[in-house]
Design a protein around this motif. Structure first.
Motif, PDB file in Angstrom:
ATOM      1  N   ILE A   1       0.825  -1.201   0.000  1.00 35.90           N
ATOM      2  CA  ILE A   1       0.000   0.000   0.000  1.00 35.90           C
ATOM      3  C   ILE A   1       0.860   1.252   0.000  1.00 35.90           C
ATOM      4  N   ASP A   2       0.397   2.269  -0.701  1.00 37.59           N
ATOM      5  CA  ASP A   2       1.045   3.582  -0.649  1.00 37.59           C
ATOM      6  C   ASP A   2      -0.031   4.661  -0.627  1.00 37.59           C
ATOM      7  N   LEU A   3       0.192   5.675   0.177  1.00 42.58           N
ATOM      8  CA  LEU A   3      -0.722   6.815   0.289  1.00 42.58           C
ATOM      9  C   LEU A   3      -0.018   8.087  -0.122  1.00 42.58           C
ATOM     10  N   GLU A   4      -0.755   8.984  -0.745  1.00 44.74           N
ATOM     11  CA  GLU A   4      -0.316  10.361  -0.915  1.00 44.74           C
ATOM     12  C   GLU A   4      -1.258  11.215  -0.072  1.00 44.74           C
ATOM     13  N   THR A   5      -0.725  12.214   0.600  1.00 45.90           N
ATOM     14  CA  THR A   5      -1.509  12.982   1.561  1.00 45.90           C
ATOM     15  C   THR A   5      -1.311  14.474   1.366  1.00 45.90           C
ATOM     16  N   THR A   6      -2.184  15.250   1.984  1.00 46.69           N
ATOM     17  CA  THR A   6      -2.115  16.713   1.879  1.00 46.69           C
ATOM     18  C   THR A   6      -1.143  17.315   2.878  1.00 46.69           C
ATOM     19  N   GLY A   7      -0.634  16.526   3.798  1.00 47.46           N
ATOM     20  CA  GLY A   7       0.278  17.030   4.828  1.00 47.46           C
ATOM     21  C   GLY A   7       0.856  15.868   5.599  1.00 47.46           C
TER      22      GLY A   7
ATOM     23  N   ARG B   1      -3.608  17.159  12.641  1.00 46.52           N
ATOM     24  CA  ARG B   1      -3.676  18.588  12.327  1.00 46.52           C
ATOM     25  C   ARG B   1      -4.468  18.847  11.059  1.00 46.52           C
ATOM     26  N   GLY B   2      -5.263  17.864  10.685  1.00 48.13           N
ATOM     27  CA  GLY B   2      -6.164  18.065   9.559  1.00 48.13           C
ATOM     28  C   GLY B   2      -5.696  17.530   8.229  1.00 48.13           C
ATOM     29  N   SER B   3      -4.513  16.948   8.158  1.00 54.03           N
ATOM     30  CA  SER B   3      -4.041  16.404   6.882  1.00 54.03           C
ATOM     31  C   SER B   3      -4.883  15.193   6.496  1.00 54.03           C
ATOM     32  N   ARG B   4      -5.099  15.034   5.201  1.00 59.74           N
ATOM     33  CA  ARG B   4      -5.970  13.970   4.700  1.00 59.74           C
ATOM     34  C   ARG B   4      -5.273  13.173   3.607  1.00 59.74           C
ATOM     35  N   VAL B   5      -5.773  11.974   3.380  1.00 57.11           N
ATOM     36  CA  VAL B   5      -5.319  11.149   2.257  1.00 57.11           C
ATOM     37  C   VAL B   5      -5.957  11.678   0.979  1.00 57.11           C
ATOM     38  N   CYS B   6      -5.159  11.826  -0.079  1.00 59.91           N
ATOM     39  CA  CYS B   6      -5.702  12.294  -1.364  1.00 59.91           C
ATOM     40  C   CYS B   6      -5.491  11.287  -2.495  1.00 59.91           C
ATOM     41  N   GLU B   7      -4.710  10.254  -2.243  1.00 60.87           N
ATOM     42  CA  GLU B   7      -4.526   9.203  -3.255  1.00 60.87           C
ATOM     43  C   GLU B   7      -4.093   7.926  -2.560  1.00 60.87           C
ATOM     44  N   LEU B   8      -4.593   6.796  -3.061  1.00 59.49           N
ATOM     45  CA  LEU B   8      -4.271   5.498  -2.476  1.00 59.49           C
ATOM     46  C   LEU B   8      -4.042   4.492  -3.593  1.00 59.49           C
ATOM     47  N   ALA B   9      -3.070   3.608  -3.379  1.00 57.95           N
ATOM     48  CA  ALA B   9      -2.832   2.525  -4.334  1.00 57.95           C
ATOM     49  C   ALA B   9      -2.472   1.263  -3.570  1.00 57.95           C
TER      50      ALA B   9
ATOM     51  N   TYR C   1       4.650  16.963   0.367  1.00 55.23           N
ATOM     52  CA  TYR C   1       4.529  16.013   1.452  1.00 55.23           C
ATOM     53  C   TYR C   1       4.376  14.614   0.874  1.00 55.23           C
ATOM     54  N   TYR C   2       5.468  13.879   0.804  1.00 54.61           N
ATOM     55  CA  TYR C   2       5.486  12.539   0.214  1.00 54.61           C
ATOM     56  C   TYR C   2       5.527  11.499   1.316  1.00 54.61           C
ATOM     57  N   VAL C   3       4.537  10.615   1.330  1.00 50.85           N
ATOM     58  CA  VAL C   3       4.497   9.540   2.309  1.00 50.85           C
ATOM     59  C   VAL C   3       5.289   8.355   1.775  1.00 50.85           C
ATOM     60  N   SER C   4       6.366   8.005   2.452  1.00 46.28           N
ATOM     61  CA  SER C   4       7.231   6.929   1.977  1.00 46.28           C
ATOM     62  C   SER C   4       6.841   5.611   2.613  1.00 46.28           C
ATOM     63  N   HIS C   5       7.726   4.640   2.517  1.00 45.04           N
ATOM     64  CA  HIS C   5       7.421   3.281   2.979  1.00 45.04           C
ATOM     65  C   HIS C   5       7.660   3.186   4.489  1.00 45.04           C
ATOM     66  N   ASN C   6       6.853   3.902   5.246  1.00 44.26           N
ATOM     67  CA  ASN C   6       6.951   3.935   6.698  1.00 44.26           C
ATOM     68  C   ASN C   6       5.588   3.528   7.246  1.00 44.26           C
ATOM     69  N   LEU C   7       5.486   2.301   7.765  1.00 44.91           N
ATOM     70  CA  LEU C   7       4.184   1.777   8.177  1.00 44.91           C
ATOM     71  C   LEU C   7       3.566   2.604   9.295  1.00 44.91           C
TER      72      LEU C   7
ATOM     73  N   ALA D   1       0.889   7.368  -6.175  1.00 40.36           N
ATOM     74  CA  ALA D   1       0.720   6.282  -5.213  1.00 40.36           C
ATOM     75  C   ALA D   1       0.926   4.924  -5.875  1.00 40.36           C
ATOM     76  N   LEU D   2       0.397   4.749  -7.084  1.00 41.69           N
ATOM     77  CA  LEU D   2       0.550   3.471  -7.765  1.00 41.69           C
ATOM     78  C   LEU D   2       2.000   3.242  -8.178  1.00 41.69           C
ATOM     79  N   GLY D   3       2.662   4.274  -8.665  1.00 44.96           N
ATOM     80  CA  GLY D   3       4.064   4.126  -9.033  1.00 44.96           C
ATOM     81  C   GLY D   3       4.920   3.736  -7.843  1.00 44.96           C
ATOM     82  N   ASP D   4       4.667   4.363  -6.698  1.00 45.92           N
ATOM     83  CA  ASP D   4       5.439   4.048  -5.501  1.00 45.92           C
ATOM     84  C   ASP D   4       5.096   2.661  -4.969  1.00 45.92           C
ATOM     85  N   ALA D   5       3.816   2.266  -5.032  1.00 45.20           N
ATOM     86  CA  ALA D   5       3.434   0.929  -4.582  1.00 45.20           C
ATOM     87  C   ALA D   5       4.074  -0.139  -5.467  1.00 45.20           C
ATOM     88  N   ARG D   6       4.126   0.114  -6.769  1.00 45.36           N
ATOM     89  CA  ARG D   6       4.790  -0.826  -7.672  1.00 45.36           C
ATOM     90  C   ARG D   6       6.279  -0.938  -7.346  1.00 45.36           C
TER      91      ARG D   6
END
Length: 204
Positions: free
Chosen positions: A23-29, A34-42, A71-77, A136-141
């Protein structure tokens, strides 16, 4: 939410026989508190032997303005878990005891690198740089290919020590799915099969 397992050099289950949902997420923060949200999921489903099963990717309306992609969410569970708990919590869903593997922890315990961001680890184990960062899909791949390398090509065979798969409750489907144009593929026609075929033929 997650009960963590690990890939280790100690004796345990053969990770090549397991099925993974990468799984990989892209987020707004950076902080959902503090209000950050998920904006893409793969999600990329794969077997430990490197066979790709299927993929899922969607954009998600975070209900707020997205100012930049810094704000890039990396492979950190741990990081991903915070956002998943927050988003499921908004739906009134409390998931627990989901088996989880942190590839960041795996990389830190199994390889020596000057940096452990996904792009650095991927380059170290594959010899190639990512070409779809901030997707998100590129990073999940990329993470799935990295996991394949760890499981199948480690100098000393790795084993899985951790929880067994747990059932996840079936939830009602609501809202609109909005796939990001990233070339979803399935099964033996998928990107993992192509990658492994190229590697076997020596193509780069």
């Amino acid at each position: 939410m997650f009960t963590r397992g690990e890939l280790t050099r100690r004796s345990g289950a053969d990770p090549r026989a397991l099925t993974y949902a990468v799984i990989d997420l892209e987020t707004t923060g950076l902080n959902p508190n503090r209000g950050s949200r998920v904006c893409e999921l793969a999600i990329v489903r794969m077997r430990g032997d490197g066979v790709g099963l299927d993929e899922y990717s969607t954009l998600i309306n975070p209900g707020m303005r997205i100012n930049s992609d810094e704000y890039y969410v990396s492979h950190n569970l741990d990081h991903e878990e915070k956002f998943l708990v927050a988003e499921f919590g908004r739906l009134g869903v409390n998931l627990s005891d989901v088996p989880g593997l942190c590839s960041l922890v795996t990389a830190r315990t199994q390889i020596d690198s000057w940096g452990y961001k996904l792009e650095y680890v991927h380059h170290l184990v594959t010899g190639e740089w990512l070409d779809a960062v901030h997707s998100a899909l590129g990073d999940a791949r990329a993470l799935a290919v990295t996991l394949t390398k760890f499981v199948n090509e480690a100098p000393q065979r790795l084993s899985w020590i951790g929880p067994q798969p747990a059932p996840i409750p079936v939830l009602p489907r609501t809202g609109i799915v909005a796939p990001r144009a990233a070339g979803l593929r399935k099964g033996t026609e998928g990107w993992l099969a192509t990658h492994e075929a190229q590697a076997a033929n020596g193509d780069r």
